[in-house]
Design a protein around this motif. Structure first.
Motif, PDB file in Angstrom:
ATOM      1  N   LEU A   1      14.199  14.451   4.891  1.00  0.00           N
ATOM      2  CA  LEU A   1      13.597  15.724   5.271  1.00  0.00           C
ATOM      3  C   LEU A   1      13.734  16.774   4.181  1.00  0.00           C
ATOM      4  O   LEU A   1      12.773  17.455   3.828  1.00  0.00           O
ATOM      5  N   GLU A   2      14.927  16.891   3.619  1.00  0.00           N
ATOM      6  CA  GLU A   2      15.179  17.957   2.647  1.00  0.00           C
ATOM      7  C   GLU A   2      14.324  17.843   1.388  1.00  0.00           C
ATOM      8  O   GLU A   2      14.085  18.823   0.699  1.00  0.00           O
ATOM      9  N   LYS A   3      13.825  16.660   1.089  1.00  0.00           N
ATOM     10  CA  LYS A   3      12.968  16.459  -0.078  1.00  0.00           C
ATOM     11  C   LYS A   3      11.482  16.526   0.304  1.00  0.00           C
ATOM     12  O   LYS A   3      10.676  17.127  -0.391  1.00  0.00           O
ATOM     13  N   ASN A   4      11.125  15.880   1.407  1.00  0.00           N
ATOM     14  CA  ASN A   4       9.721  15.703   1.742  1.00  0.00           C
ATOM     15  C   ASN A   4       9.072  16.852   2.501  1.00  0.00           C
ATOM     16  O   ASN A   4       7.889  17.116   2.319  1.00  0.00           O
ATOM     17  N   GLU A   5       9.829  17.547   3.327  1.00  0.00           N
ATOM     18  CA  GLU A   5       9.242  18.662   4.074  1.00  0.00           C
ATOM     19  C   GLU A   5       8.813  19.802   3.149  1.00  0.00           C
ATOM     20  O   GLU A   5       7.690  20.295   3.258  1.00  0.00           O
ATOM     21  N   PRO A   6       9.646  20.225   2.182  1.00  0.00           N
ATOM     22  CA  PRO A   6       9.176  21.267   1.253  1.00  0.00           C
ATOM     23  C   PRO A   6       7.967  20.812   0.423  1.00  0.00           C
ATOM     24  O   PRO A   6       7.056  21.601   0.170  1.00  0.00           O
ATOM     25  N   LEU A   7       7.952  19.542   0.014  1.00  0.00           N
ATOM     26  CA  LEU A   7       6.814  19.012  -0.744  1.00  0.00           C
ATOM     27  C   LEU A   7       5.547  19.053   0.103  1.00  0.00           C
ATOM     28  O   LEU A   7       4.488  19.472  -0.364  1.00  0.00           O
ATOM     29  N   ALA A   8       5.651  18.645   1.365  1.00  0.00           N
ATOM     30  CA  ALA A   8       4.489  18.668   2.260  1.00  0.00           C
ATOM     31  C   ALA A   8       3.965  20.093   2.404  1.00  0.00           C
ATOM     32  O   ALA A   8       2.760  20.331   2.301  1.00  0.00           O
TER      33      ALA A   8
ATOM     34  N   ARG B   1       0.801  -1.214   0.000  1.00  0.00           N
ATOM     35  CA  ARG B   1       0.000   0.000   0.000  1.00  0.00           C
ATOM     36  C   ARG B   1       0.843   1.278   0.000  1.00  0.00           C
ATOM     37  O   ARG B   1       0.324   2.353  -0.272  1.00  0.00           O
ATOM     38  N   ILE B   2       2.126   1.172   0.279  1.00  0.00           N
ATOM     39  CA  ILE B   2       2.957   2.383   0.305  1.00  0.00           C
ATOM     40  C   ILE B   2       4.025   2.419  -0.791  1.00  0.00           C
ATOM     41  O   ILE B   2       4.641   3.444  -0.990  1.00  0.00           O
ATOM     42  N   LEU B   3       4.230   1.332  -1.502  1.00  0.00           N
ATOM     43  CA  LEU B   3       5.276   1.301  -2.524  1.00  0.00           C
ATOM     44  C   LEU B   3       5.082   2.368  -3.595  1.00  0.00           C
ATOM     45  O   LEU B   3       6.027   3.024  -4.012  1.00  0.00           O
ATOM     46  N   ASP B   4       3.863   2.524  -4.068  1.00  0.00           N
ATOM     47  CA  ASP B   4       3.592   3.486  -5.131  1.00  0.00           C
ATOM     48  C   ASP B   4       2.798   4.682  -4.620  1.00  0.00           C
ATOM     49  O   ASP B   4       2.144   5.377  -5.388  1.00  0.00           O
ATOM     50  N   TYR B   5       2.860   4.944  -3.327  1.00  0.00           N
ATOM     51  CA  TYR B   5       2.119   6.040  -2.714  1.00  0.00           C
ATOM     52  C   TYR B   5       2.632   7.374  -3.231  1.00  0.00           C
ATOM     53  O   TYR B   5       3.824   7.599  -3.327  1.00  0.00           O
ATOM     54  N   ASP B   6       1.730   8.248  -3.586  1.00  0.00           N
ATOM     55  CA  ASP B   6       2.098   9.577  -4.054  1.00  0.00           C
ATOM     56  C   ASP B   6       1.273  10.611  -3.298  1.00  0.00           C
ATOM     57  O   ASP B   6       0.069  10.750  -3.537  1.00  0.00           O
ATOM     58  N   ALA B   7       1.918  11.325  -2.398  1.00  0.00           N
ATOM     59  CA  ALA B   7       1.227  12.318  -1.560  1.00  0.00           C
ATOM     60  C   ALA B   7       0.562  13.403  -2.395  1.00  0.00           C
ATOM     61  O   ALA B   7      -0.433  13.996  -1.975  1.00  0.00           O
ATOM     62  N   ARG B   8       1.081  13.671  -3.587  1.00  0.00           N
ATOM     63  CA  ARG B   8       0.520  14.735  -4.425  1.00  0.00           C
ATOM     64  C   ARG B   8      -0.924  14.454  -4.836  1.00  0.00           C
ATOM     65  O   ARG B   8      -1.671  15.379  -5.111  1.00  0.00           O
ATOM     66  N   THR B   9      -1.313  13.183  -4.873  1.00  0.00           N
ATOM     67  CA  THR B   9      -2.696  12.862  -5.226  1.00  0.00           C
ATOM     68  C   THR B   9      -3.582  12.713  -3.994  1.00  0.00           C
ATOM     69  O   THR B   9      -4.799  12.769  -4.113  1.00  0.00           O
ATOM     70  N   ILE B  10      -2.994  12.539  -2.832  1.00  0.00           N
ATOM     71  CA  ILE B  10      -3.768  12.291  -1.611  1.00  0.00           C
ATOM     72  C   ILE B  10      -3.994  13.556  -0.794  1.00  0.00           C
ATOM     73  O   ILE B  10      -5.120  13.859  -0.399  1.00  0.00           O
ATOM     74  N   ILE B  11      -2.954  14.307  -0.505  1.00  0.00           N
ATOM     75  CA  ILE B  11      -3.065  15.456   0.402  1.00  0.00           C
ATOM     76  C   ILE B  11      -4.144  16.458  -0.019  1.00  0.00           C
ATOM     77  O   ILE B  11      -4.928  16.902   0.818  1.00  0.00           O
ATOM     78  N   PRO B  12      -4.248  16.816  -1.292  1.00  0.00           N
ATOM     79  CA  PRO B  12      -5.283  17.792  -1.656  1.00  0.00           C
ATOM     80  C   PRO B  12      -6.717  17.322  -1.387  1.00  0.00           C
ATOM     81  O   PRO B  12      -7.624  18.137  -1.320  1.00  0.00           O
ATOM     82  N   THR B  13      -6.926  16.035  -1.196  1.00  0.00           N
ATOM     83  CA  THR B  13      -8.281  15.518  -0.951  1.00  0.00           C
ATOM     84  C   THR B  13      -8.608  15.388   0.538  1.00  0.00           C
ATOM     85  O   THR B  13      -9.739  15.072   0.886  1.00  0.00           O
ATOM     86  N   ILE B  14      -7.661  15.639   1.412  1.00  0.00           N
ATOM     87  CA  ILE B  14      -7.884  15.478   2.849  1.00  0.00           C
ATOM     88  C   ILE B  14      -8.703  16.650   3.383  1.00  0.00           C
ATOM     89  O   ILE B  14      -8.399  17.806   3.108  1.00  0.00           O
TER      90      ILE B  14
END
Length: 132
Positions: free
Chosen positions: A66-73, A36-49
């Motif tokens: 952190l340096e990649k994921n915190e700015p994306l979040a 369930r997390i291998l192909d997880y893409d936050a870009r498609t999930i977060i906007p729907t929360i």
């Protein structure tokens, strides 16, 4: 595999093949947590929360850098209208154990860190304030 260099040489390709097969199978059949997390893409999930969101990042996390994921979040959170918080725990790894950057598994002190305690306290305070 530490101390078993000969075993490690032939086990590594087997482990890599097993993981690759599991990854391919998980695209069709969701078996186990990893599938369930291998192909997880936050870009498609977060906007729907539509509920408050609390992100907990570890400063020295090799699995979720952190340096990649915190700015994306933060970018993705800017598109939503619900309360959110981003917490960064200093000096800890993915398990929130005290660890410097790039330490080996043997070098890490696996005791519960004070940063984990602080994270839980902060999460509880924040949750209480946002779920009344």
């Amino acid at each position: 595999m530490k101390g078993n260099v000969r075993s490690a040489k032939w086990l590594r390709p087997i482990n890599q093949l097993s993981f690759t097969l599991y990854q391919l199978l998980s695209k069709v059949l969701k078996v186990g947590y990893l599938s369930r997390i291998l192909d997880y893409d936050a870009r498609t999930i977060i906007p729907t929360i539509a509920v408050p969101i609390y992100f907990a990042f570890a400063e020295n996390d090799e699995l979720v850098p952190l340096e990649k994921n915190e700015p994306l979040a933060r970018e993705l959170l800017s598109y939503i209208a619900v309360p959110y918080k981003v917490n960064i725990s200093p000096g800890v790894n993915h398990s929130f154990a005290r660890a410097e950057r790039y330490q080996t598994w043997d070098e890490i002190d696996w005791k519960a860190s004070l940063e984990l305690v602080d994270l839980i306290r902060d999460f509880c305070r924040w949750t209480k304030a946002n779920f009344r």
